[in-house]
Enzyme design. Structure first.
Site, PDB file in Angstrom:
ATOM      1  CE1 TYR A   1     -15.308  31.765  14.919  1.00  0.00           C
ATOM      2  CE2 TYR A   1     -16.161  31.067  16.543  1.00  0.00           C
ATOM      3  CZ  TYR A   1     -16.113  31.972  15.432  1.00  0.00           C
ATOM      4  OH  TYR A   1     -16.915  32.850  15.458  1.00  0.00           O
TER       5      TYR A   1
ATOM      6  CE  LYS B   1     -18.387  27.383 -16.452  1.00  0.00           C
ATOM      7  NZ  LYS B   1     -18.255  27.229 -18.037  1.00  0.00           N
TER       8      LYS B   1
END
Length: 750
Positions: free
Chosen positions: A37, A92
């Site tokens: 970050y 999925k």
């Protein structure tokens, strides 16, 4: 509890749902966080700002697919809305990750119109490398897919349409071959005229079925030009309207070669099946109940009925998981801008070709040991077959490149290696050895030639160019098995009953006469496959041998030890397992041979195992293990590995770091080496672990394999004068093939 209660409990158990986000880079230090970050993250941001394509380089975008639905047509549930469809979309995502290592964000949209749906998804294009549309009602799904493909520059794929089309298309290719029928002459009848049926019919035309030979039926009967002119059909299924008299499904099936069911259960009876052409092909894919039951269809006629369904409890399941993970894998890896017809055809043909190949033992076991061999009961690979990834993804990637929709190219062999690495480190490591073996194949004798498993292994070894296998055994029995398996590549067979064994008996007698073996005993022994194979290797009629599949390890090891023996500069043989973890490889020795080695044996085993590691392109770092660290416990047990380590460090010919005695965690944990034991000769964690006894080694590798998630390759026998490997009873064909590669590389180095 029933299935429904079990499923609710499964999904609710903490954490709820089925997917989560995990980090892929270290985050354990302040510097790690400053890279992940602020302030370090500014660097990739600036690079992407300069060239947006760099988002594929510096972020997960290239391996991230959006699974998008509005929940308007969820399989078996209908229009349940976006919130209720989320468990399906998460599922999925599980399949994408499990089968092709693709990450997924599931996106459920509350969109009122196709235009709104398309706008939402198109606005998210910078996030994803591809879009999988799911469970969207027809005909809106056609319009959504068409508009999205025009609006975005990443692959868009509506699995409900094209998945069924591709998988059943692969089945059609093979079914037509078995039935002796040409795709260009098939008469095909469809029950159903929705999204899946229309897309499947279009794909069959792409494969070579004439459009005029396709008859499509909906609930009102045959789709005719009269109905089309009356405005009774939608713009998508209208293309399959035929200028024929109206009628029902029974009329359409009369004389048809192929029936494709994508409608509802129970609409076909045995009379309708009997009206079809000779050797009919029936794909009854309605779920959970097919248009006609498997047994009902098969028993309706006396000729060959090739039957497929959407169910897993019958042969030939048309399962979309055979398609979408691998199609997206290939598309993502070449950064394709779309998934086009060429890529879909490539996927179907790759699946069809794979069904012709010998099926791995692990897959057979997963499906209850049922026979899996190309024929009417096996026209499609099984979803759990790991080879689907290596066949379909490269075929799709190549088709994308050749059709001009790829932004990157891939080299076929290195691409397969990269795919194998996704499924585990062991595949990556074995690829190194197998490639070396293929560069200079050697003659490999297999004394258990009558075993079906050994015959299958020999076929793969020969077919892949790993070695020149020689099967020892009854020729008639071996050839009967070869014919039954349908192999076109027949390995060399040597039948002892057809051979003059005198030279082999003479050589065995020469070698063992001062060990109490008479000439007659030698003649009797060479009738045994292991002794005959050992003599063949000893006199250079073969370069290497594998044995042990059908008898215990000590029994299998005895003949080669007596005939071939250890290398000239070696006194002991040893057994080594290579254990692979996600990002680490370790070689464990001795795990099969020396029960209570002294310091000399441990020293020699370490050298031999280090040499083995280098055959896998691994630079060895060896640790002599015990239950003490560098003299913390002083007794006879700890002194042996300590003395062995001293011997090795004092030897100028030892060109790899080695230390000990040490505990196992000290050897493999970098922080412990760098902290408490910074004086150690090991600057990095050890990858060659030498155990103080056979008992310790065997226990350790099995615990690591079973509880630590390691994949084991071996045992690999080191220290022999010529290449010999003793496989474990019950090993799978892939294990035999892997050890064949190791044996060939051994022979190359000699």
């Amino acid at each position: 509890m029933g299935l429904e209660d079990d499923s609710l409990q499964y999904h609710a158990a903490g954490p709820p749902g089925k997917i989560e986000i995990s980090t892929t880079k270290p985050t354990s230090t302040q510097r790690d966080l400053s890279l992940a970050y602020s302030p370090g993250v500014a660097a990739p941001c600036r690079a992407i700002d300069g060239d947006p394509v760099e988002s594929f380089t510096y972020t997960s975008r290239g391996n991230l697919v959006a699974v998008v639905s509005d929940g308007s047509a969820v399989l078996g549930l209908g229009d349940i809305g976006p919130e209720a469809s989320k468990p399906v979309m998460e599922g999925k995502g599980v399949l994408f990750k499990r089968f092709a290592d693709i990450d997924v964000f599931d996106v459920e949209l509350d969109a009122e119109t196709p235009e709104e749906f398309v706008d939402h998804v198109a606005a998210m294009e910078p996030t994803f490398g591809g879009v999988n549309l799911e469970d969207i009602t027809a005909p809106e799904c056609f319009e959504i897919e068409r508009r999205l493909r025009e609006a975005v520059d990443v692959p868009v794929f509506h699995d409900d349409q094209h998945g069924t089309a591709i998988i059943s298309g692969a089945g059609l290719i093979n079914a037509a071959e078995i039935a002796g029928k040409d795709l260009g002459e098939l008469d095909v009848t469809f029950a159903g005229a929705g999204a899946a049926a229309t897309a499947t019919a279009q794909f069959y035309v792409s494969l070579g079925v004439p459009k005029e030979n396709i008859t499509m039926c909906d609930i009102d009967g045959i789709l005719t030009t009269e109905r089309a002119e009356a405005g009774d059909l939608n713009p998508y299924n209208r293309e399959f309207a035929r200028d024929v008299p109206g009628g029902d499904l029974a009329d359409a099936m009369d004389g048809a070669d192929v029936f494709v069911g994508l409608s509802v259960g129970g609409v076909v009876d045995q009379t309708m099946v009997r009206s079809m052409a000779d050797d009919p092909i029936i794909f009854a894919m309605a779920n959970p109940d097919p248009e006609i039951g498997y047994e009902e269809a098969k028993s309706a006629r006396d000729d060959t009925v090739i039957m497929a369904t959407g169910r897993s409890d019958y042969p030939n399941q048309v399962n979309n998981v055979l398609g979408f993970p691998f199609i997206f894998r290939g598309a993502l890896d070449v950064r394709a801008t779309e998934i086009n017809e060429e890529m879909k055809r490539a996927a179907a043909r790759a699946l069809a070709d794979l069904a012709h190949q010998d099926v791995p033992d692990a897959v057979v076991k997963d499906y209850g040991d049922q026979p899996l061999q190309f024929g009417p009961e096996y026209i499609l690979p099984k979803p759990l077959d790991p080879r689907v990834l290596f066949e379909v993804a490269p075929a799709v990637a190549e088709a994308a490149v050749e059709s001009g929709v790829a932004r990157e190219d891939v080299e076929a062999e290195t691409y397969v290696e990269a795919l194998e690495a996704r499924l585990g480190k062991s595949r990556e490591m074995m690829r190194i050895v197998l490639n070396k073996a293929r560069s200079d194949p050697k003659r490999l004798v297999l004394p258990e030639g009558g075993s079906e498993k050994m015959i299958r292994a020999a076929h793969q070894i020969a077919d892949q160019g790993i070695a020149e296998p020689v099967l020892l055994g009854d020729r008639d029995r071996i050839m009967e098995t070869v014919d039954g398996l349908g192999f076109d590549v027949v390995p060399e067979v040597m039948d002892p009953e057809e051979m003059d064994l005198t030279p082999y008996a003479d050589r065995l007698h020469d070698l063992r006469r001062r060990k109490g073996i008479t000439r007659q005993e030698a003649a009797d022994l060479v009738r045994s496959g292991d002794y005959l194979a050992s003599v063949m290797v000893e006199i250079d009629e073969a370069d290497a041998m594998l044995t042990g599949l059908t008898h215990h390890y000590p029994e299998a090891l005895r003949p080669p030890l007596q005939v071939i023996g250890t290398a000239a500069d070696t006194d002991y043989a040893a057994g080594v397992y290579m254990l692979t973890f996600r990002n680490r490889v370790v070689f464990c020795a001795d795990t099969t041979v020396n029960q209570n080695p002294d310091a000399d044996v441990l020293s020699e085993v370490t050298r031999l195992t280090a040499d083995l590691a280098r055959r896998f392109n691994v630079e060895p770092r060896a640790a002599l293990l015990s239950y003490s660290d560098f003299g913390s416990v002083q007794n006879a047990g700890t002194s042996k590995p300590r003395a062995a380590a001293d011997q090795l460090r004092a030897d100028p010919d030892v060109d790899f770091p080695v230390d000990g005695e040490m505990q196992a965690d000290t050897a493999v944990v970098e922080e412990m080496l760098d902290g408490s034991y910074e004086f150690s000769d090991l600057e990095d964690p050890a990858n060659v672990l030498v155990f103080p006894s056979l008992e310790a080694g065997n226990i350790a590798y099995k615990l690591l394999q079973r509880l630590g998630g390691a994949e084991a390759i071996g045992p690999m026998l080191v220290g022999m004068d010529k290449p010999v490997h003793v496989i474990q009873r019950g090993d799978e064909v892939k294990d035999i093939v892997n050890l064949a590669g190791v044996a060939v590389v051994d022979a190359q180095q000699q």
